[in-house]
Design a protein around this motif. Structure first.
Motif, PDB file in Angstrom:
ATOM      1  N   LEU A  52      -4.591  10.613   5.315  1.00 11.74           N
ATOM      2  CA  LEU A  52      -4.692   9.550   6.347  1.00 11.74           C
ATOM      3  C   LEU A  52      -4.249   8.049   5.624  1.00 11.74           C
ATOM      4  O   LEU A  52      -3.645   7.289   6.172  1.00 11.74           O
ATOM      5  N   LEU A  53      -4.654   7.965   4.359  1.00 12.32           N
ATOM      6  CA  LEU A  53      -4.160   6.829   3.691  1.00 12.32           C
ATOM      7  C   LEU A  53      -2.665   6.634   3.355  1.00 12.32           C
ATOM      8  O   LEU A  53      -2.164   5.589   3.324  1.00 12.32           O
ATOM      9  N   ALA A  54      -2.148   7.846   3.399  1.00  7.51           N
ATOM     10  CA  ALA A  54      -0.723   8.082   3.196  1.00  7.51           C
ATOM     11  C   ALA A  54      -0.108   7.319   4.392  1.00  7.51           C
ATOM     12  O   ALA A  54       1.102   6.618   4.350  1.00  7.51           O
ATOM     13  N   ILE A  55      -0.542   7.843   5.404  1.00 14.90           N
ATOM     14  CA  ILE A  55       0.051   7.348   7.004  1.00 14.90           C
ATOM     15  C   ILE A  55       0.123   5.780   7.167  1.00 14.90           C
ATOM     16  O   ILE A  55       0.762   5.283   7.664  1.00 14.90           O
ATOM     17  N   ARG A  56      -1.462   5.463   6.805  1.00 12.34           N
ATOM     18  CA  ARG A  56      -1.819   4.265   6.981  1.00 12.34           C
ATOM     19  C   ARG A  56      -1.502   3.070   6.148  1.00 12.34           C
ATOM     20  O   ARG A  56      -1.027   2.165   6.673  1.00 12.34           O
ATOM     21  N   ASP A  57      -1.516   3.390   4.914  1.00 19.56           N
ATOM     22  CA  ASP A  57      -1.188   2.427   4.049  1.00 19.56           C
ATOM     23  C   ASP A  57      -0.063   2.648   3.100  1.00 19.56           C
ATOM     24  O   ASP A  57       0.101   2.076   1.944  1.00 19.56           O
ATOM     25  N   ASP A  58       0.664   3.895   3.482  1.00 16.01           N
ATOM     26  CA  ASP A  58       1.905   4.239   2.693  1.00 16.01           C
ATOM     27  C   ASP A  58       1.514   4.587   1.297  1.00 16.01           C
ATOM     28  O   ASP A  58       2.242   4.188   0.162  1.00 16.01           O
ATOM     29  N   ARG A  59       0.430   5.274   0.943  1.00 11.82           N
ATOM     30  CA  ARG A  59      -0.134   5.557  -0.314  1.00 11.82           C
ATOM     31  C   ARG A  59       0.076   6.979  -0.661  1.00 11.82           C
ATOM     32  O   ARG A  59      -0.032   7.804   0.124  1.00 11.82           O
TER      33      ARG A  59
END
Length: 207
Positions: A52-59
């Motif tokens: 979820l953080l990958a798609i939201r914050d490009d993390r």
């Protein structure tokens, strides 16, 4: 809900973080097997929040993310034990009740984990909210999300080692649908609020 757009976004994130996604998925599967499934629920929660953080914050997802929500260990373990027992008993009695129980679990609890990890909800609250989101009109959209998620996951289980690729892609699709349900636009920079100029101070009164 534009499913083509959701799939395209999922594919874009999948290819962007492919090495990290594969490593995290492998670690999750290995940990689940070696702990006889005991750590599977809580590590899956960390896995979902990481994506979820990958798609939201490009993390970039990290292995440590899998163990980032150990505070949810007991409630999630208890929930999945009870759910597993219900499905198992359903299959023992007749195959159909077990299938119905499994489908109902997917349908009503699909968003339970991200609600717990991202929104900080408790187990019961997350189940209620996930059920509410599932029953939002048009319900057919949620049915389609569940069907696509199960379909991608099932396809990955048919192909040798396919689950390593199917699991992160299906999870990304689920999370993009979750974000849309929550009204969050992912991958778009939020416009900055213009700061209004401060009013000039009035001149001091004449002596």
């Amino acid at each position: 809900m534009d499913f083509k757009e959701l799939l395209e976004k999922s594919w874009k994130s999948f290819t962007a973080f492919l090495p990290a996604l594969l490593v995290n998925t492998l670690v999750l599967l290995v940990v689940s097997v070696f702990t006889l499934g005991i750590l599977a629920p809580v590590c899956t929660a960390g896995y979902i929040q990481s994506l979820l953080l990958a798609i939201r914050d490009d993390r970039k997802p990290e292995i440590g993310d899998l163990f980032s929500h150990m505070n949810l260990f007991l409630p999630l373990l208890g929930f999945f034990i009870v759910a597993g027992m219900v499905i198992f008993v359903g299959f023992l009695l007749l195959v159909l009740p077990g299938i119905i129980a499994a489908i109902a679990l997917y349908f009503f609890c699909l968003y339970m984990l991200p609600l717990m990890t991202d929104k900080g909800m408790g187990l019961i609250e997350a189940v209620k909210e996930s059920s509410r989101m599932a029953m939002e009109d048009p319900v057919v959209e949620h049915v389609a999300v569940v069907a696509i998620y199960i379909g991608i996951t099932a396809l990955g289980q048919v192909v040798p080692f396919g689950i390593v690729f199917a699991m992160p892609f299906a999870t990304l699709f689920l999370l993009y649908a979750f974000e849309e349900k929550c009204g969050v636009e992912t991958g778009k920079a939020q416009p900055e609020k213009r700061r209004e100029p401060e009013a000039a101070a009035p001149p001091p009164p004449p002596p």
